[in-house]
Design a protein around this motif. Structure first.
Motif, PDB file in Angstrom:
ATOM      1  N   UNK A 166       0.826  -1.226   0.000  1.00 35.64           N
ATOM      2  CA  UNK A 166       0.000   0.000   0.000  1.00 35.64           C
ATOM      3  C   UNK A 166       0.846   1.256   0.000  1.00 35.64           C
ATOM      4  N   UNK A 167       0.522   2.168  -0.903  1.00 35.02           N
ATOM      5  CA  UNK A 167       1.222   3.436  -0.973  1.00 35.02           C
ATOM      6  C   UNK A 167       2.545   3.397  -1.702  1.00 35.02           C
ATOM      7  N   UNK A 168       3.061   2.195  -1.950  1.00 34.23           N
ATOM      8  CA  UNK A 168       4.374   2.063  -2.602  1.00 34.23           C
ATOM      9  C   UNK A 168       4.266   1.576  -4.033  1.00 34.23           C
ATOM     10  N   UNK A 169       3.127   1.075  -4.398  1.00 35.01           N
ATOM     11  CA  UNK A 169       2.954   0.598  -5.765  1.00 35.01           C
ATOM     12  C   UNK A 169       3.708  -0.694  -6.014  1.00 35.01           C
ATOM     13  N   UNK A 170       3.942  -0.965  -7.262  1.00 33.14           N
ATOM     14  CA  UNK A 170       4.648  -2.176  -7.683  1.00 33.14           C
ATOM     15  C   UNK A 170       6.151  -1.913  -7.708  1.00 33.14           C
ATOM     16  N   UNK A 171       6.880  -2.755  -7.014  1.00 27.58           N
ATOM     17  CA  UNK A 171       8.339  -2.632  -6.999  1.00 27.58           C
ATOM     18  C   UNK A 171       8.949  -3.940  -7.506  1.00 27.58           C
TER      19      UNK A 171
END
Lengths: 114, 110
Positions: free
Chosen positions: A39-44
């Motif tokens: 959540x909040x970091x997107x796809x890494x």
């Protein structure tokens, strides 16, 4: 049907117990990749592979391993899982010219490490 | 500055309205641009790709790209409740380097 298949869909494990998440694609794609989504970091991106026996680190590779012995399979290995690896994981694949086609994603694996 | 920035929302529009989703990117060498739709608990699904400046239309969806402003947008016309999802912007900077935004959550109210 063209698809990327991930297993398992859900996994709860304990800290330190080795696990493998499998990924298989039936589209003869050269490029495969693993992502985690928080959540909040997107796809890494964790790791990617341009072809058989060719793998490289993404942005967050610590604590993960991969292998690409066959074109269709790209398993993600957590040798000693920790709670900070609790996340939603996606495998993705693309034809060789990845920039032009975008990705096909697997259905995801929700991992909880307690 | 994040490499790909999106307004996290939530963006709420009434059924039948136009939903406008925006994305900015930081790297001028970026070459190709994508929009993915992700329903809650599901995987991202590619819905649009765009490579050159201007508009690209596909059904109710229009992607717009302005490389000078480093800006990509997605318009959804005649929004339906089934369009309620998180929309991810992705930017390929070339080679192996695909970057995703954190996504904008869209709610279409009946």
């Amino acid at each position: 049907e063209a698809q990327v298949t991930q297993n398992p869909r859900y996994l709860i494990t304990v800290t330190g117990k080795k696990l493998t998440v499998t990924c298989s694609q039936n589209m003869n794609h050269e490029y495969m990749s693993w992502y985690r989504q928080d959540p909040g970091l997107g796809l890494r991106q964790i790791y990617y592979s341009m072809n058989v026996e060719v793998t490289d680190k993404g942005d967050v590779p610590e604590g993960y391993k991969v292998s690409r012995k066959e074109k269709r399979n790209f398993p993600l290995i957590l040798e000693s899982p920790s709670p900070n690896q609790t996340s939603l994981y996606f495998c993705a694949s693309s034809p060789r010219d990845r920039g032009a086609y975008g990705y096909t994603f697997g259905s995801g694996t929700r991992l909880t490490v307690v | 500055q994040k490499e790909v920035e999106q307004n996290s929302g939530p963006l709420s529009v009434p059924e039948g309205a136009i939903a406008s989703l925006n994305c900015t990117y930081s790297d001028r060498v970026s070459q190709s641009f994508f929009w993915y739709r992700q329903y809650s608990g599901k995987s991202p699904e590619l819905i649009m790709s765009i490579y050159s400046n201007g508009d690209k239309e596909d059904g109710r969806f229009t992607a717009q790209l302005n490389k000078a402003s480093q800006y990509v947008s997605l318009l959804i016309r005649d929004s339906q409740p089934s369009d309620s999802a998180t929309y991810l912007c992705a930017v390929n900077r070339g080679g192996n380097d695909m970057r995703f935004g954190a996504g904008t959550r869209l709610t279409v109210k009946p």
